[in-house]
Design a protein around this motif. Structure first.
Motif, mmCIF file in Angstrom:
data_model
loop_
_atom_site.group_PDB
_atom_site.id
_atom_site.type_symbol
_atom_site.label_atom_id
_atom_site.label_comp_id
_atom_site.label_asym_id
_atom_site.label_seq_id
_atom_site.Cartn_x
_atom_site.Cartn_y
_atom_site.Cartn_z
ATOM 1 N N ILE A 151 -2.884 6.757 -14.938
ATOM 2 C CA ILE A 151 -2.337 5.470 -14.523
ATOM 3 C C ILE A 151 -3.349 4.378 -14.831
ATOM 4 O O ILE A 151 -4.504 4.473 -14.431
ATOM 5 N N THR A 152 -2.896 3.348 -15.533
ATOM 6 C CA THR A 152 -3.726 2.187 -15.845
ATOM 7 C C THR A 152 -3.150 0.977 -15.131
ATOM 8 O O THR A 152 -1.945 0.737 -15.191
ATOM 9 N N VAL A 153 -4.009 0.234 -14.460
ATOM 10 C CA VAL A 153 -3.582 -0.989 -13.783
ATOM 11 C C VAL A 153 -4.064 -2.167 -14.614
ATOM 12 O O VAL A 153 -5.254 -2.285 -14.897
ATOM 13 N N LEU A 154 -3.127 -3.021 -15.028
ATOM 14 C CA LEU A 154 -3.495 -4.204 -15.799
ATOM 15 C C LEU A 154 -3.915 -5.319 -14.864
ATOM 16 O O LEU A 154 -3.281 -5.551 -13.839
ATOM 17 N N ASP A 183 1.810 14.996 -19.411
ATOM 18 C CA ASP A 183 0.762 13.995 -19.594
ATOM 19 C C ASP A 183 1.351 12.708 -20.168
ATOM 20 O O ASP A 183 1.263 12.454 -21.363
ATOM 21 N N ILE A 184 1.981 11.917 -19.326
ATOM 22 C CA ILE A 184 2.552 10.635 -19.725
ATOM 23 C C ILE A 184 1.696 9.531 -19.115
ATOM 24 O O ILE A 184 1.482 9.510 -17.898
ATOM 25 N N GLN A 185 1.213 8.631 -19.955
ATOM 26 C CA GLN A 185 0.435 7.492 -19.470
ATOM 27 C C GLN A 185 1.372 6.477 -18.836
ATOM 28 O O GLN A 185 2.451 6.202 -19.352
ATOM 29 N N VAL A 186 0.943 5.908 -17.722
ATOM 30 C CA VAL A 186 1.715 4.915 -16.994
ATOM 31 C C VAL A 186 0.867 3.665 -16.833
ATOM 32 O O VAL A 186 -0.323 3.745 -16.537
ATOM 33 N N THR A 187 1.500 2.513 -17.010
ATOM 34 C CA THR A 187 0.824 1.235 -16.798
ATOM 35 C C THR A 187 1.468 0.536 -15.614
ATOM 36 O O THR A 187 2.687 0.396 -15.561
ATOM 37 N N LEU A 188 0.637 0.109 -14.681
ATOM 38 C CA LEU A 188 1.087 -0.634 -13.515
ATOM 39 C C LEU A 188 0.730 -2.095 -13.739
ATOM 40 O O LEU A 188 -0.428 -2.421 -14.011
ATOM 41 N N ILE A 189 1.730 -2.978 -13.654
ATOM 42 C CA ILE A 189 1.529 -4.397 -13.944
ATOM 43 C C ILE A 189 1.844 -5.219 -12.697
ATOM 44 O O ILE A 189 2.998 -5.482 -12.391
ATOM 45 N N MET A 212 -3.976 -4.803 -3.223
ATOM 46 C CA MET A 212 -4.012 -4.195 -4.555
ATOM 47 C C MET A 212 -5.450 -3.886 -4.965
ATOM 48 O O MET A 212 -5.738 -2.805 -5.480
ATOM 49 N N HIS A 213 -6.358 -4.821 -4.727
ATOM 50 C CA HIS A 213 -7.767 -4.605 -5.070
ATOM 51 C C HIS A 213 -8.348 -3.421 -4.304
ATOM 52 O O HIS A 213 -9.045 -2.583 -4.890
ATOM 53 N N GLU A 214 -8.070 -3.346 -3.017
ATOM 54 C CA GLU A 214 -8.580 -2.240 -2.201
ATOM 55 C C GLU A 214 -8.017 -0.911 -2.680
ATOM 56 O O GLU A 214 -8.746 0.077 -2.813
ATOM 57 N N TRP A 215 -6.718 -0.862 -2.931
ATOM 58 C CA TRP A 215 -6.094 0.371 -3.415
ATOM 59 C C TRP A 215 -6.703 0.787 -4.741
ATOM 60 O O TRP A 215 -7.004 1.961 -4.946
ATOM 61 N N TYR A 216 -6.891 -0.169 -5.631
ATOM 62 C CA TYR A 216 -7.460 0.121 -6.948
ATOM 63 C C TYR A 216 -8.844 0.744 -6.798
ATOM 64 O O TYR A 216 -9.131 1.768 -7.416
ATOM 65 N N GLN A 217 -9.692 0.158 -5.973
ATOM 66 C CA GLN A 217 -11.049 0.664 -5.782
ATOM 67 C C GLN A 217 -11.049 2.040 -5.122
ATOM 68 O O GLN A 217 -11.789 2.931 -5.541
ATOM 69 N N ARG A 263 0.819 -1.212 0.000
ATOM 70 C CA ARG A 263 0.000 0.000 0.000
ATOM 71 C C ARG A 263 0.856 1.266 0.000
ATOM 72 O O ARG A 263 0.610 2.173 -0.794
ATOM 73 N N PRO A 264 1.872 1.380 0.855
ATOM 74 C CA PRO A 264 2.722 2.576 0.791
ATOM 75 C C PRO A 264 3.406 2.739 -0.572
ATOM 76 O O PRO A 264 3.566 3.852 -1.064
ATOM 77 N N LEU A 265 3.812 1.643 -1.188
ATOM 78 C CA LEU A 265 4.441 1.702 -2.504
ATOM 79 C C LEU A 265 3.451 2.243 -3.539
ATOM 80 O O LEU A 265 3.787 3.127 -4.333
ATOM 81 N N LEU A 266 2.222 1.745 -3.527
ATOM 82 C CA LEU A 266 1.204 2.192 -4.481
ATOM 83 C C LEU A 266 0.828 3.655 -4.247
ATOM 84 O O LEU A 266 0.658 4.420 -5.206
#
Length: 120
Positions: A97-100, A67-73, A81-86, A51-54
């Motif tokens: 930021i897009t999370v795959l 405006d640079i798009q970033v993908t988190l894999i 991860m699910h909680e952070w995403y929501q 969580r601190p990393l995210l």
């Protein structure tokens, strides 16, 4: 503290797992600007520092100013991860930021395994 300097731009940055993940903070994401960040380390130690990393990714990306798009894999499934995403989905969209997800599998010869294809 590391000496100040210009940010470094890379296509892919592999973020450390376990205890080394504690070294990845907001300053890291301010200075190491990647199109894709791979988060690995499916172990009990990673859950405590994930969580601190995210959150550091969100805070650091905020300072990029471009405006640079970033993908988190992520390479593993995690409740954190699910909680952070929501909880931060709107902020992720604001920052580009897009999370795959990790729902894809590849079948090769006699085995199947999770995989993700990234194109530059």
């Amino acid at each position: 503290a590391a000496p100040q300097g210009p940010p470094v731009y890379v296509d892919l940055a592999y973020l450390p797992g376990s205890w080394s993940a504690r070294t990845v903070d907001e300053e890291f994401f301010r200075r190491v600007r990647a199109l894709c960040y791979v988060v690995s380390g499916d172990d009990h130690l990673k859950e405590g520092v994930l969580r601190p990393l995210l959150d550091a990714l969100l805070a650091g990306k905020h300072h990029w100013g471009v405006d640079i798009q970033v993908t988190l894999i992520p390479t593993f499934d995690s409740l954190v991860m699910h909680e952070w995403y929501q909880e931060t989905h709107e902020r992720q969209q604001e920052l580009g930021i897009t999370v795959l997800g990790s729902n894809s599998t590849v079948a090769m010869q006699d085995e199947t395994f999770p995989a993700c294809k990234v194109e530059f």
